[in-house]
Design a protein around this motif. Sequence first.
Motif, PDB file in Angstrom:
ATOM      1  N   PRO A 363       0.824  -1.206   0.000  1.00 40.56           N
ATOM      2  CA  PRO A 363       0.000   0.000   0.000  1.00 40.56           C
ATOM      3  C   PRO A 363       0.862   1.261   0.000  1.00 40.56           C
ATOM      4  CG  PRO A 363      -0.790  -1.578   1.624  1.00 40.56           C
ATOM      5  CD  PRO A 363       0.521  -2.094   1.138  1.00 40.56           C
ATOM      6  N   GLY A 364       0.363   2.317  -0.638  1.00 38.78           N
ATOM      7  CA  GLY A 364       1.038   3.593  -0.586  1.00 38.78           C
ATOM      8  C   GLY A 364       1.694   4.010  -1.887  1.00 38.78           C
ATOM      9  N   ALA A 365       2.155   5.273  -1.927  1.00 39.71           N
ATOM     10  CA  ALA A 365       2.725   5.853  -3.149  1.00 39.71           C
ATOM     11  C   ALA A 365       4.187   5.499  -3.352  1.00 39.71           C
ATOM     12  CB  ALA A 365       2.563   7.374  -3.104  1.00 39.71           C
ATOM     13  N   VAL A 366       4.838   4.976  -2.317  1.00 38.23           N
ATOM     14  CA  VAL A 366       6.252   4.597  -2.421  1.00 38.23           C
ATOM     15  C   VAL A 366       6.360   3.088  -2.290  1.00 38.23           C
ATOM     16  CG1 VAL A 366       8.546   4.772  -1.391  1.00 38.23           C
ATOM     17  CG2 VAL A 366       7.065   6.798  -1.515  1.00 38.23           C
ATOM     18  N   GLN A 367       6.897   2.450  -3.337  1.00 38.73           N
ATOM     19  CA  GLN A 367       7.093   1.001  -3.348  1.00 38.73           C
ATOM     20  C   GLN A 367       8.550   0.689  -2.987  1.00 38.73           C
ATOM     21  OE1 GLN A 367       4.597  -1.423  -3.999  1.00 38.73           O
ATOM     22  NE2 GLN A 367       3.392   0.447  -3.640  1.00 38.73           N
ATOM     23  N   THR A 368       8.754   0.138  -1.793  1.00 32.36           N
ATOM     24  CA  THR A 368      10.116  -0.172  -1.346  1.00 32.36           C
ATOM     25  C   THR A 368      10.787  -1.158  -2.280  1.00 32.36           C
ATOM     26  OG1 THR A 368       9.300   0.140   0.911  1.00 32.36           O
ATOM     27  CG2 THR A 368      11.479  -0.840   0.662  1.00 32.36           C
ATOM     28  N   GLY A 369      10.016  -2.034  -2.870  1.00 30.05           N
ATOM     29  CA  GLY A 369      10.584  -2.997  -3.805  1.00 30.05           C
ATOM     30  C   GLY A 369      11.288  -2.352  -4.979  1.00 30.05           C
ATOM     31  N   ALA A 370      10.877  -1.126  -5.330  1.00 34.40           N
ATOM     32  CA  ALA A 370      11.523  -0.434  -6.442  1.00 34.40           C
ATOM     33  C   ALA A 370      12.977  -0.102  -6.115  1.00 34.40           C
ATOM     34  CB  ALA A 370      10.756   0.843  -6.782  1.00 34.40           C
ATOM     35  N   VAL A 371      13.280   0.072  -4.837  1.00 35.27           N
ATOM     36  CA  VAL A 371      14.673   0.302  -4.434  1.00 35.27           C
ATOM     37  C   VAL A 371      15.505  -0.940  -4.743  1.00 35.27           C
ATOM     38  CG1 VAL A 371      16.216   0.761  -2.491  1.00 35.27           C
ATOM     39  CG2 VAL A 371      13.992   1.905  -2.616  1.00 35.27           C
ATOM     40  N   ILE A 372      15.006  -2.107  -4.329  1.00 35.23           N
ATOM     41  CA  ILE A 372      15.739  -3.351  -4.579  1.00 35.23           C
ATOM     42  C   ILE A 372      15.866  -3.591  -6.079  1.00 35.23           C
ATOM     43  CG2 ILE A 372      15.736  -5.838  -4.230  1.00 35.23           C
ATOM     44  CD1 ILE A 372      16.314  -4.303  -1.688  1.00 35.23           C
ATOM     45  N   ALA A 373      14.791  -3.352  -6.819  1.00 31.65           N
ATOM     46  CA  ALA A 373      14.829  -3.582  -8.264  1.00 31.65           C
ATOM     47  C   ALA A 373      15.898  -2.717  -8.926  1.00 31.65           C
ATOM     48  CB  ALA A 373      13.459  -3.291  -8.878  1.00 31.65           C
ATOM     49  N   HIS A 374      15.978  -1.452  -8.527  1.00 30.85           N
ATOM     50  CA  HIS A 374      16.967  -0.565  -9.147  1.00 30.85           C
ATOM     51  C   HIS A 374      18.385  -0.947  -8.714  1.00 30.85           C
ATOM     52  CE1 HIS A 374      18.095   2.960 -11.413  1.00 30.85           C
ATOM     53  NE2 HIS A 374      18.910   3.314 -10.431  1.00 30.85           N
ATOM     54  N   LEU A 375      18.556  -1.269  -7.440  1.00 31.15           N
ATOM     55  CA  LEU A 375      19.882  -1.665  -6.970  1.00 31.15           C
ATOM     56  C   LEU A 375      20.337  -2.957  -7.635  1.00 31.15           C
ATOM     57  CD1 LEU A 375      19.629  -0.785  -3.167  1.00 31.15           C
ATOM     58  CD2 LEU A 375      20.813   0.489  -4.962  1.00 31.15           C
ATOM     59  N   ARG A 376      19.411  -3.876  -7.868  1.00 33.33           N
ATOM     60  CA  ARG A 376      19.740  -5.099  -8.607  1.00 33.33           C
ATOM     61  C   ARG A 376      20.294  -4.768  -9.991  1.00 33.33           C
ATOM     62  NH1 ARG A 376      14.668  -9.329  -8.485  1.00 33.33           N
ATOM     63  NH2 ARG A 376      14.856 -10.140  -6.350  1.00 33.33           N
ATOM     64  N   ALA A 377      19.727  -3.725 -10.599  1.00 33.75           N
ATOM     65  CA  ALA A 377      20.104  -3.382 -11.976  1.00 33.75           C
ATOM     66  C   ALA A 377      21.434  -2.649 -12.060  1.00 33.75           C
ATOM     67  CB  ALA A 377      19.000  -2.536 -12.611  1.00 33.75           C
ATOM     68  N   VAL A 378      21.819  -1.895 -11.008  1.00 35.99           N
ATOM     69  CA  VAL A 378      22.979  -1.010 -11.152  1.00 35.99           C
ATOM     70  C   VAL A 378      24.179  -1.363 -10.282  1.00 35.99           C
ATOM     71  CG1 VAL A 378      21.462   0.894 -11.836  1.00 35.99           C
ATOM     72  CG2 VAL A 378      22.152   0.685  -9.433  1.00 35.99           C
ATOM     73  N   LEU A 379      23.996  -2.114  -9.207  1.00 36.31           N
ATOM     74  CA  LEU A 379      25.111  -2.364  -8.295  1.00 36.31           C
ATOM     75  C   LEU A 379      25.971  -3.537  -8.746  1.00 36.31           C
ATOM     76  CD1 LEU A 379      23.747  -1.888  -4.666  1.00 36.31           C
ATOM     77  CD2 LEU A 379      25.204  -0.352  -5.981  1.00 36.31           C
ATOM     78  N   PRO A 380      27.283  -3.482  -8.497  1.00 38.54           N
ATOM     79  CA  PRO A 380      28.152  -4.632  -8.775  1.00 38.54           C
ATOM     80  C   PRO A 380      27.990  -5.706  -7.707  1.00 38.54           C
ATOM     81  CG  PRO A 380      29.424  -2.862  -7.779  1.00 38.54           C
ATOM     82  CD  PRO A 380      28.038  -2.315  -8.001  1.00 38.54           C
ATOM     83  N   ASP A 381      28.523  -6.888  -7.985  1.00 39.87           N
ATOM     84  CA  ASP A 381      28.369  -8.019  -7.060  1.00 39.87           C
ATOM     85  C   ASP A 381      29.078  -7.800  -5.730  1.00 39.87           C
ATOM     86  OD1 ASP A 381      26.923  -9.289  -9.009  1.00 39.87           O
ATOM     87  OD2 ASP A 381      28.569 -10.587  -9.675  1.00 39.87           O
ATOM     88  N   ASP A 382      30.072  -6.880  -5.703  1.00 39.21           N
ATOM     89  CA  ASP A 382      30.817  -6.693  -4.461  1.00 39.21           C
ATOM     90  C   ASP A 382      30.234  -5.610  -3.572  1.00 39.21           C
ATOM     91  OD1 ASP A 382      31.532  -4.432  -5.867  1.00 39.21           O
ATOM     92  OD2 ASP A 382      33.697  -4.695  -5.610  1.00 39.21           O
TER      93      ASP A 382
END
Length: 554
Positions: A363-382
């Motif tokens: 619920p709500g206007a901010v989806q915390t999952g979007a943080v994980i999704a973006h970090l999955r896309a841009v962060l290196p494995d280390d």
Amino acid sequence: MTSNQTTGARLLVQALEANAVERVFCVPGESYLAVLDALHDSPIDTVVCRHESGAAFMADATGRLTGRPGIAFVTRGPGATNASAGLHVARQDSIPLILFVGQIERSFRHREAFQELDYGAVFGSIAKWVAEIDSPDRVPEMVSRAFHQATSGRPGPVVLVLPEDMLVETAAAVAAEPWVQVETHPGLNLMWDLQKRLWAAERPLAILGGSRWSEKAVRQFARFAERFDLPVACSFRRQMLFDHLDPHYAGDVGIGLDPKLKARIDESDLLLIVGGRMSEMPSQGYTLLGIPETGKTLVHVHADADELGRVYRPTLAINASPAAFAGAAESLQPPHGEIAWSGWTRAAHADYRAWSETLPAIPGAVQTGAVIAHLRAVLPDDAIFCNGAGNFATWVHRFWRFRRYATQAAPTSGSMGYGLPAAVGAKLQFPDRPVICFAGDGDFQMSMQEFGTAVQYGANIVVVLVDNGIYGTIRMHQEREYPRRVHGTDLVNPDFAALARSYGALGFTIETTDQIAPALDTALAADRPALLHLKVDPEGITPTTTIEKLRGSR
């Protein structure tokens, strides 16, 4: 002072230098000013923290990510007791840490002098060893023992107490040689026994946990798992011990356990536990296995013989460090021909992927999952993830893909306030790697003053602060047990983004999901610490349920 006479404080700093200590974390105190003076001319970095618990948490993170004891200095009395939270985390998580505590002058003992405490009595149930150095000529001996005690067997915290007058007294003392890790290796007969038991198994499963691992040991165990086609799970907040995208990974055995993984553990006929204790959280409140008879073949590998049979009676007990065991496991031979449990392993990984792949809407206007999704896309494995305690941590534990060793710092003891100082310690240790602190609003405020430490020392961390205006985990239990009788769990919070900016860092207020990605990109590229203040709806109490649903369950 003759040329061969050295103060206790300088002998202490020389001992730290000999043991390749890179930095110490402290809150300054008059009781150990002589040590600060000795550090002035030392190559050891001194990191001045805002609170003693922060100093201890930073030292813990250093020990957790390197396997070498983290070092903290605090003053007597309230300084020492403030640091006790960090000692408790290091104890329950089996992390090597040495806490040096300033003390009253020796001639003042037993008068209840200013800030006097009996540290053996205060820390006796938390620390592995507590001792007072009452003569400067014993400094090399006691520091050497502290390093060995903190790292041997089951690692943990050690407390060395430093009387103020001892630190300025002189002595001619011979410097001790550097500490060397003592490994406990498994016997060949025990490894052959394990090999035979694996050959006879139909549904084996390994669970990795504890400490005393290394990057090499993690690679060696992965090769062993590949040769035996063995499904591997990780214990609570020990997910960095196995690559989540490896086809042998089965998931994490922690809070909110995947029901399919729980069923798999129930159905396994051979359980190989390496390094961990299967304590309350991974054992689901001591219900996952029978006590003391587990109801299955249990092979328990631990570096401390006292942990073998302490709760669960193992079918095969192997007293060995995880590093030594992983090296020996590479020599074992898999079953001849087709491995009977290969389908079981493939299904375990498929279940994990299904459990962790889809990021749920809340619920709500901010989806915390979007943080994980973006970090999955841009962060290196280390990239390193640090967090304290709270429902917010579920987003990391369930949905982030840990790929490498030394990428996770989180307390199995469930200590709030750990994530921010741990992130500072991690960033100072690994300045070229991204470090993310995932925090809740209540969790962050336990140690938010250490954001100033991050700015002061250029520890350019990124804080993702999930603000729902409540102590979320406690509210979850409260709503389930006492529906609609809310009391003692609400929070009135500051403007966290403005707070970050007041320190000279970057601060972003996130009120809609589309603001997350650009803010994260800017934060990750910044030359200073950054904080994303996510204003989330408290109704989304976990990724998978709401407060209203909890109320309706009663």
